[in-house]
Design a protein around this motif. Structure first.
Motif, mmCIF file in Angstrom:
data_model
loop_
_atom_site.group_PDB
_atom_site.id
_atom_site.type_symbol
_atom_site.label_atom_id
_atom_site.label_comp_id
_atom_site.label_asym_id
_atom_site.label_seq_id
_atom_site.Cartn_x
_atom_site.Cartn_y
_atom_site.Cartn_z
ATOM 1 N N PHE A 78 29.947 27.402 7.567
ATOM 2 C CA PHE A 78 29.634 28.762 8.027
ATOM 3 C C PHE A 78 28.553 28.729 9.097
ATOM 4 C CE2 PHE A 78 26.941 32.500 7.939
ATOM 5 C CZ PHE A 78 27.865 33.538 8.052
ATOM 6 N N TRP A 79 27.448 28.047 8.814
ATOM 7 C CA TRP A 79 26.352 28.028 9.774
ATOM 8 C C TRP A 79 26.702 27.229 11.018
ATOM 9 C CZ3 TRP A 79 23.289 31.770 9.293
ATOM 10 C CH2 TRP A 79 22.931 32.268 8.027
ATOM 11 N N PHE A 82 28.717 29.717 12.964
ATOM 12 C CA PHE A 82 27.823 30.774 13.452
ATOM 13 C C PHE A 82 27.042 30.294 14.672
ATOM 14 C CE2 PHE A 82 23.711 32.971 13.490
ATOM 15 C CZ PHE A 82 24.121 34.292 13.479
ATOM 16 N N LYS A 83 26.552 29.062 14.616
ATOM 17 C CA LYS A 83 25.824 28.477 15.744
ATOM 18 C C LYS A 83 26.699 28.422 16.990
ATOM 19 C CE LYS A 83 25.472 24.076 15.748
ATOM 20 N NZ LYS A 83 25.148 22.677 15.379
ATOM 21 N N ASN A 85 29.195 30.466 17.682
ATOM 22 C CA ASN A 85 29.358 31.829 18.177
ATOM 23 C C ASN A 85 28.139 32.279 18.981
ATOM 24 O OD1 ASN A 85 31.279 32.234 15.431
ATOM 25 N ND2 ASN A 85 31.955 33.326 17.247
ATOM 26 N N VAL A 86 26.954 31.894 18.517
ATOM 27 C CA VAL A 86 25.736 32.228 19.258
ATOM 28 C C VAL A 86 25.751 31.560 20.621
ATOM 29 C CG1 VAL A 86 23.230 31.974 19.303
ATOM 30 C CG2 VAL A 86 24.367 32.618 17.180
ATOM 31 N N PHE A 240 31.648 36.957 19.094
ATOM 32 C CA PHE A 240 31.674 36.744 17.652
ATOM 33 C C PHE A 240 33.053 37.004 17.049
ATOM 34 C CE2 PHE A 240 27.179 36.556 18.140
ATOM 35 C CZ PHE A 240 26.756 35.745 17.102
ATOM 36 N N THR A 262 34.606 28.386 15.150
ATOM 37 C CA THR A 262 33.937 29.680 15.228
ATOM 38 C C THR A 262 34.175 30.411 13.911
ATOM 39 O OG1 THR A 262 35.858 30.816 16.181
ATOM 40 C CG2 THR A 262 34.298 29.798 17.730
ATOM 41 N N LEU A 263 33.471 31.505 13.705
ATOM 42 C CA LEU A 263 33.603 32.236 12.449
ATOM 43 C C LEU A 263 35.013 32.775 12.255
ATOM 44 C CD1 LEU A 263 30.210 34.168 12.375
ATOM 45 C CD2 LEU A 263 30.888 32.228 10.947
ATOM 46 N N LEU A 293 31.197 39.015 8.653
ATOM 47 C CA LEU A 293 31.313 39.059 10.109
ATOM 48 C C LEU A 293 31.376 40.506 10.608
ATOM 49 C CD1 LEU A 293 31.647 37.562 12.770
ATOM 50 C CD2 LEU A 293 34.100 37.393 12.309
ATOM 51 N N PHE A 296 27.920 42.122 10.228
ATOM 52 C CA PHE A 296 26.984 41.555 11.203
ATOM 53 C C PHE A 296 27.210 42.165 12.583
ATOM 54 C CE2 PHE A 296 26.067 38.325 14.468
ATOM 55 C CZ PHE A 296 24.704 38.155 14.241
#
Length: 315
Positions: A78-79, A82-83, A85-86, A240, A262-263, A293, A296
């Protein structure tokens, strides 16, 4: 009597017409409810249940959310996603939106061939994302891809890479392809913003001696804040929700070694592409991820809109 009857009938017809107008949005509301609201509510409800394959099991509360964040390999995946996507968002804001702003400013100056450039920049947007993905997958092919062939012709063999096969370059390559794909839309948004700036303000600033960077900093940039905010919000949401291009170029596993995960791709893999270790809660975990998601994006977009509105009021 005739006058009263006529007035009464006209009033009734107006009242009937008013009610008829309220019926027109109903088909759109039905479609919106079926294809937007229902999936959101369903995903939220699915996340609170245990799943045995496609069969819903017992109610387990927030256990799927706890598993998503605390149980390996889901927490680290997950992280990791998420990274990515950022990074997707940051690179697109700098490269795509920065270049789109610059190109829009040049076109706004009414350079020769401005109409051609507007059409040329927007042309990739007319293609399907899947088509764009497969096209660039061929271009970036390490054996016969156009990019490596051009580098070889230029004597730059040392720069040749397996662009999508190297974990260090795969995600950046996909993001840059997405920048190429979305550049034209950004150009049109920024160009509309430039064209909405009153020419009197620009002329007055020029008479006061402002030119070049000073004119851009004092006149154009402050008045372009609404357009910049709009593109920032759209870029954030798109970053995202990134799925189609990643899927077309690298599949659902985020190859190589989850470096392009990606997420949205992680969600697809959880809910449809693979199962959990026990093979019982894949849909529940996927629904939990989809809910996280959605919330967020919703919260961040709401805060961003409130910030943008405050900026507009201050201006």
């Amino acid at each position: 009597m005739m006058r009263e009857y006529t007035a009464s009938s006209v009033k009734k017809r107006k009242s009937r017409a008013g009610w008829t107008i309220h019926l027109f949005p109903i088909p759109a509301l039905i479609v919106y409810g079926l294809f937007v609201l229902y999936p959101i509510i369903a995903a939220l409800s699915y996340s609170f249940f245990e799943w045995k394959g496609m069969a819903r099991g017992d109610f387990i509360g927030f256990q799927n959310f706890v598993t998503l964040f605390t149980t390996e390999p889901y927490g680290s995946m997950f992280w990791n996603a998420f990274k990515h996507n950022v990074l997707y968002f940051v690179v697109q804001m700098i490269v795509m939106n920065g270049l789109a702003f610059f190109l829009a400013f040049i076109i706004y100056q009414k350079v020769k061939g401005a109409e051609f450039f507007k059409a040329a920049f927007f042309l990739p947007r007319l293609l399907s994302v899947i088509v764009v993905g497969f096209l660039w997958k061929l271009i970036l092919n390490p054996n016969f891809g156009t990019l490596n062939v051009i580098l070889e012709k230029l004597g730059l063999e040392t720069l040749q890479k397996a662009w999508l096969g190297d974990p260090k370059t795969a995600l950046i390559a996909i993001i840059l392809v997405n920048c190429w794909f979305g550049l034209g839309f950004g150009v049109l948004i920024f160009l509309a913003g430039f064209q909405g700036i009153p020419s009197e303000l620009v002329e007055a600033a020029k008479l006061d001696g402002a030119k070049g960077f000073t004119l851009l900093r004092t006149i154009y940039l402050p008045l372009m804040v609404p357009s910049i905010m709009i593109m920032g919000i759209l870029t954030f949401i798109q970053s995202f929700e990134a799925f189609e291009l990643v899927y077309a170029m690298q599949g659902s596993m985020g190859e190589p070694y989850y470096s392009t995960d990606t997420l949205a791709v992680f969600f697809y893999r959880l809910a449809f592409g693979s199962s959990t270790a026990s093979g019982t809660t894949a849909i529940g975990l996927g629904s939990a991820l989809a809910t996280v998601l959605f919330l967020f994006i919703l919260v961040c977009t709401t805060l961003f809109l409130r910030f943008a509105n405050k900026k507009n009021v201050q201006m």
